[in-house]
Design a protein around this motif. Structure first.
Motif, PDB file in Angstrom:
ATOM      1  N   ALA A 110       0.831  -1.206   0.000  1.00 43.32           N
ATOM      2  CA  ALA A 110       0.000   0.000   0.000  1.00 43.32           C
ATOM      3  C   ALA A 110       0.865   1.255   0.000  1.00 43.32           C
ATOM      4  CB  ALA A 110      -0.933  -0.016   1.207  1.00 43.32           C
ATOM      5  N   ASP A 111       1.977   1.246   0.766  1.00 45.01           N
ATOM      6  CA  ASP A 111       2.877   2.410   0.784  1.00 45.01           C
ATOM      7  C   ASP A 111       3.430   2.689  -0.617  1.00 45.01           C
ATOM      8  OD1 ASP A 111       2.485   2.790   3.464  1.00 45.01           O
ATOM      9  OD2 ASP A 111       4.316   1.707   4.077  1.00 45.01           O
ATOM     10  N   ARG A 114       0.665   4.116  -2.779  1.00 42.15           N
ATOM     11  CA  ARG A 114       0.375   5.513  -2.438  1.00 42.15           C
ATOM     12  C   ARG A 114       1.425   6.450  -3.045  1.00 42.15           C
ATOM     13  NH1 ARG A 114      -2.151   3.388   2.350  1.00 42.15           N
ATOM     14  NH2 ARG A 114      -0.130   2.970   3.331  1.00 42.15           N
ATOM     15  N   SER A 115       2.701   6.050  -2.953  1.00 42.11           N
ATOM     16  CA  SER A 115       3.760   6.873  -3.558  1.00 42.11           C
ATOM     17  C   SER A 115       3.561   6.982  -5.065  1.00 42.11           C
ATOM     18  CB  SER A 115       5.135   6.269  -3.258  1.00 42.11           C
ATOM     19  OG  SER A 115       5.399   6.285  -1.872  1.00 42.11           O
ATOM     20  N   ILE A 117       0.641   6.848  -6.703  1.00 45.08           N
ATOM     21  CA  ILE A 117      -0.488   7.735  -6.994  1.00 45.08           C
ATOM     22  C   ILE A 117      -0.103   9.190  -6.766  1.00 45.08           C
ATOM     23  CG2 ILE A 117      -2.861   8.313  -6.375  1.00 45.08           C
ATOM     24  CD1 ILE A 117      -2.373   5.639  -7.876  1.00 45.08           C
ATOM     25  N   GLN A 118       0.704   9.457  -5.732  1.00 47.37           N
ATOM     26  CA  GLN A 118       1.140  10.832  -5.491  1.00 47.37           C
ATOM     27  C   GLN A 118       2.037  11.337  -6.625  1.00 47.37           C
ATOM     28  OE1 GLN A 118       2.874  10.345  -1.655  1.00 47.37           O
ATOM     29  NE2 GLN A 118       0.917  10.532  -0.552  1.00 47.37           N
ATOM     30  N   VAL A 141      -6.880   1.933  -2.513  1.00 48.56           N
ATOM     31  CA  VAL A 141      -5.752   2.790  -2.120  1.00 48.56           C
ATOM     32  C   VAL A 141      -5.782   4.077  -2.936  1.00 48.56           C
ATOM     33  CG1 VAL A 141      -3.236   2.996  -2.075  1.00 48.56           C
ATOM     34  CG2 VAL A 141      -4.322   0.850  -1.382  1.00 48.56           C
ATOM     35  N   LYS A 142      -6.021   3.933  -4.231  1.00 53.31           N
ATOM     36  CA  LYS A 142      -6.066   5.107  -5.101  1.00 53.31           C
ATOM     37  C   LYS A 142      -7.267   5.985  -4.770  1.00 53.31           C
ATOM     38  CE  LYS A 142      -6.298   6.459  -9.971  1.00 53.31           C
ATOM     39  NZ  LYS A 142      -6.235   6.006 -11.379  1.00 53.31           N
ATOM     40  N   LEU A 145      -7.019   8.585  -2.157  1.00 49.57           N
ATOM     41  CA  LEU A 145      -6.106   9.708  -2.395  1.00 49.57           C
ATOM     42  C   LEU A 145      -6.577  10.645  -3.495  1.00 49.57           C
ATOM     43  CD1 LEU A 145      -2.698   7.784  -2.354  1.00 49.57           C
ATOM     44  CD2 LEU A 145      -3.618   9.225  -0.528  1.00 49.57           C
ATOM     45  N   LEU A 178      -4.869  14.479  -7.243  1.00 45.95           N
ATOM     46  CA  LEU A 178      -4.725  14.203  -5.817  1.00 45.95           C
ATOM     47  C   LEU A 178      -5.665  15.091  -5.018  1.00 45.95           C
ATOM     48  CD1 LEU A 178      -0.859  13.893  -5.307  1.00 45.95           C
ATOM     49  CD2 LEU A 178      -2.557  12.055  -5.170  1.00 45.95           C
TER      50      LEU A 178
END
Length: 727
Positions: A110-111, A114-115, A117-118, A141-142, A145, A178
């Motif tokens: 997940a981490d 997340r990185s 998607i950011q 997860v997406k 965010l 985002l």
């Protein structure tokens, strides 16, 4: 695995394109070498990571992916990460997230997601290439965010940026961004930029509808023909193109245009309010200038314009004839030539011949007929400046600038810069430097001859100039080295490079032409104290004096009404006249009488050692005669003098080559002739160590009873050759 990544990227592009128009790509900035090396190293790591990811122990790829991400994030923080680098970083995050998921470390997966998607909020995993379980894990997860933003404007086509980063062009459907607070700018050329603030929550959609206020004007042009450049206030703004729309045909015809030849309606937008100077330009047409007043922010229809043709004619002839004509680099035939229908305006005229070229810029007015005499001049390539000390190296650029400025004043040569890349390539091919062309470098003369001939052919020149800065405590001197193509020894001439007056002697020496012909009477006289005047010792067979009826033994006591006391008086008077001029003589013999001699012309050998001559320049002039007038007596005499110049430099091998040709090209007659060439051929062979061949040449020269040296009145060849041939 590589196919999976490519498939994902293709999907990403499709999603982005569906969401909204993309900003036209700007030219990529130059990437520093260090960044390029780092990106290449990361690319190599990606190949290793992909292989491990596809292998039986997928977890091994995580260590490599960690290193990739660390290195790329460093570039990202420094602001040097390229678009391609961002793509690789996104791939690394995806692969690492999938690898963690497959070994049961969902939080770490997940981490990574997340990185990812950011980094790229619109990123999507391919359902065809990636496990459905991972896609189902990635989706929430997406969603946690990302929100959505849709922007429309009136008119559309505005550029939308979020916190300064480009998003898309209006109008577009909701795009993934985002979640967070944003400053949104909507900008379009010719309209006031609008700013909005918006907060986007995860899973939420925000919509902006923005009317734009026009601040600039647009002007629309129609021209006949199409292809006309539109210049606004001195800057090119657009070029008319296409075909006229049917609804504009009547208006164009009313203004005198042929609708079939008229352009489409062409817009020039983003014009500030006020007056503008408009120029319409097209090759071979008169420039149209007008001022337009744009007082309001709206569209303006500029009156259609019919361009008028503007042509001229150009007549070119050259000496020698048969030279190739180039107009602005385009081949146009050979001289003499009449060029009709030449566009008015500025043109570069080049007339090229094997013996040299003619260069000139001309400006032709409409309907003008211009005649150009194009004297072909040898061309001199400047090979640059070479320093012999560190102090000299520091001033090379300044010296080169001063040399080019002053030497461009040459009048008998075309002074041209030698293209560095071409010169270096030819020299490097033979492992030779510029200094290797100069005396004292120890270079094989045959190599110098070969290389200078190659340079001459490549650069279309007949000689070269190289400046050497000698080692001096105060750097003041440039040693100018002048070298004719095919020669092996340069002439040196020193100048004080910062003093314009210092160049004058060199310019005068280069622009001086050696005398190769002079006026001729065919009268050989002798000085004596026994006569009032100069007795005629002999007359050249068939010469002007003989044709005028003069006789050996007669005494010339006056010429042109002036007393003649010695031979020098007569020679000075002859030198002041031109061939075909008449010379009035008074002679005494059996009886006193007046005789009129029509002066002829005699070829003249170049002096073997004359300090006033730059022999390499003389050789360039002589080669122009040889190559410009092949098969003529002038070319044959020039060939003989080339041999004399080669002997001046001690290059008897080159002299031998010239003399082999001269002995067959020169005429068989009294004076300078085949016998002259045979005598010098014997000298060259003797100096080269070929004694037997030298004797044969001397004996052949001795048989030419009326051949002479120096000029047609010079010493006889036969007795000199007989003595050198021996018994």
């Amino acid at each position: 695995m590589i196919r999976r990544v490519v498939g994902f990227l293709a999907l990403f592009v499709v999603v982005a394109a569906a969401g909204g128009a993309q900003e036209p790509p700007a030219p990529p900035p130059a990437v520093p070498d260090a960044v390029q090396r780092e990106l290449q190293a990361v690319q190599d790591l990606l190949a290793r990571a992909t292989a491990e990811f596809e292998g039986p122990q997928q977890s091994r790829s995580i260590v490599i992916l960690d290193e990739m991400i660390t290195r790329l994030e460093t570039l990202r923080r420094e602001g040097t990460l390229t678009p391609r680098g961002r793509e690789v970083l996104a791939q690394a995050y995806e692969l690492r997230g999938r690898a963690y998921y497959n070994i049961g470390l969902q939080e770490k997966a997940a981490d990574s997601f997340r990185s990812l998607i950011q980094l790229q909020p619109q990123y999507a995993l391919s359902k065809e290439k990636v496990s459905p379980k991972i896609v189902d894990y990635f989706t929430p997860v997406k969603k946690a965010l990302v929100g959505y933003l849709a922007v429309s404007s009136k008119p559309a086509g505005a550029k939308v940026t979020l916190n300064g980063e480009f998003l898309s062009l209006t109008d577009f459907f909701p795009l993934e961004v985002l979640a967070g607070d944003y400053r949104v700018e909507i900008a379009r050329d010719g309209y006031r930029t609008e700013t909005r603030t918006v907060s986007i929550a995860p899973r939420a959609t925000e919509t902006l509808e923005v009317p734009l206020t026009r601040t600039l004007a647009s002007a629309f042009f129609v021209t006949e023909p199409a292809g006309v450049e539109i210049w606004i206030d001195g800057a090119r703004a657009a070029t008319t193109a296409g075909a006229l729309a049917p609804d504009l045909v009547l208006a164009a015809r009313d203004k005198g245009l042929d609708p079939a030849r008229a352009s489409a309606r062409t817009e020039v937008g983003g014009l500030s309010l006020g007056s503008h100077v408009v120029e319409l330009r097209k090759k071979c047409h008169e420039v149209v200038r007008k001022t337009v007043d744009l007082s309001e922010a709206k569209d303006y229809e500029i009156e259609p314009v019919k361009m008028e043709e503007s042509l001229a004619s150009l007549s070119l002839k050259s000496e020698p004839p048969g030279a190739r004509i180039y107009l602005d680099g385009e081949a146009m035939g050979v001289t003499p030539k009449e060029l009709e229908g030449v566009c008015s305006g500025k043109h570069r005229v080049e007339v090229k011949h094997a013996s040299g070229k003619f260069l000139q810029d001309v400006v032709l007015e409409r309907n003008e007929s211009l005649t150009l005499d194009c004297p072909i001049r040898p061309s001199l390539a400047f090979l640059g400046v070479v320093a012999e000390s560190a102090g000299g190296e520091r001033v090379v650029a300044d010296v080169q600038e001063a040399l080019v400025k002053n030497l461009s004043k040459l009048t008998t040569l075309n002074f041209l810069p030698g293209p560095k890349e071409t010169v270096d390539r030819i020299l490097d091919a033979d492992r030779l430097t510029r200094k290797g062309l100069l005396p004292g470098a120890g270079t094989d003369p045959d190599l110098i001859r070969k290389v200078t001939e190659k340079l001459a052919a490549a650069l279309e020149v007949q000689g070269f100039l190289l400046a050497v800065l000698p080692e001096e405590r105060l750097q003041r001197t440039a040693a100018l080295q002048l070298l004719a193509a095919g020669n092996t020894v340069a002439d040196r001439f020193d100048v004080a490079f910062n003093e314009a007056a210092s160049y004058l002697r060199f310019l005068a020496a280069v622009d001086q032409k050696a005398a190769v012909y002079h006026s001729w009477t065919g009268i050989i006289t002798v000085d004596t104290l026994l006569h009032e005047g100069v007795p005629i010792l002999r007359l050249a067979a068939g010469g002007p004096g003989s044709q005028a009826g003069l006789l050996p033994g007669e005494v010339i006591d006056a010429a042109e009404g002036r007393p003649i006391k010695q031979t020098a008086d007569l020679l000075a008077l002859v030198e002041s006249k031109k061939p075909k001029d008449r010379l009035a003589l008074h002679v005494k013999g059996a009886s006193a009488r007046a005789v009129e001699v029509v002066l002829g012309q005699t070829p003249q050998e170049i002096p073997l050692n004359d300090p006033a001559l730059l022999y390499n320049k003389v050789m360039m002039d002589l080669r122009q005669q040889v190559e410009g007038y092949p098969g003529t007596e002038a070319a044959a005499f020039a060939r003989l003098n080339l041999a004399v110049c080669a002997m001046h430099f001690g290059d008897f091998a080159a002299a031998h080559e010239h003399l082999l040709k001269a002995r067959t090209e020169l005429p068989q007659r009294p004076g300078i002739s085949q016998g002259t060439a045979l005598y010098y051929l014997g000298l060259a062979l003797e100096r080269l160590g070929y004694k037997k061949e030298a004797v044969e040449a001397y004996r052949a020269a001795a048989a030419a009873k009326e051949a002479t040296l120096f000029d047609n009145d010079g010493p006889a060849v036969a007795p000199l050759a007989a003595r050198r041939a021996g018994p």
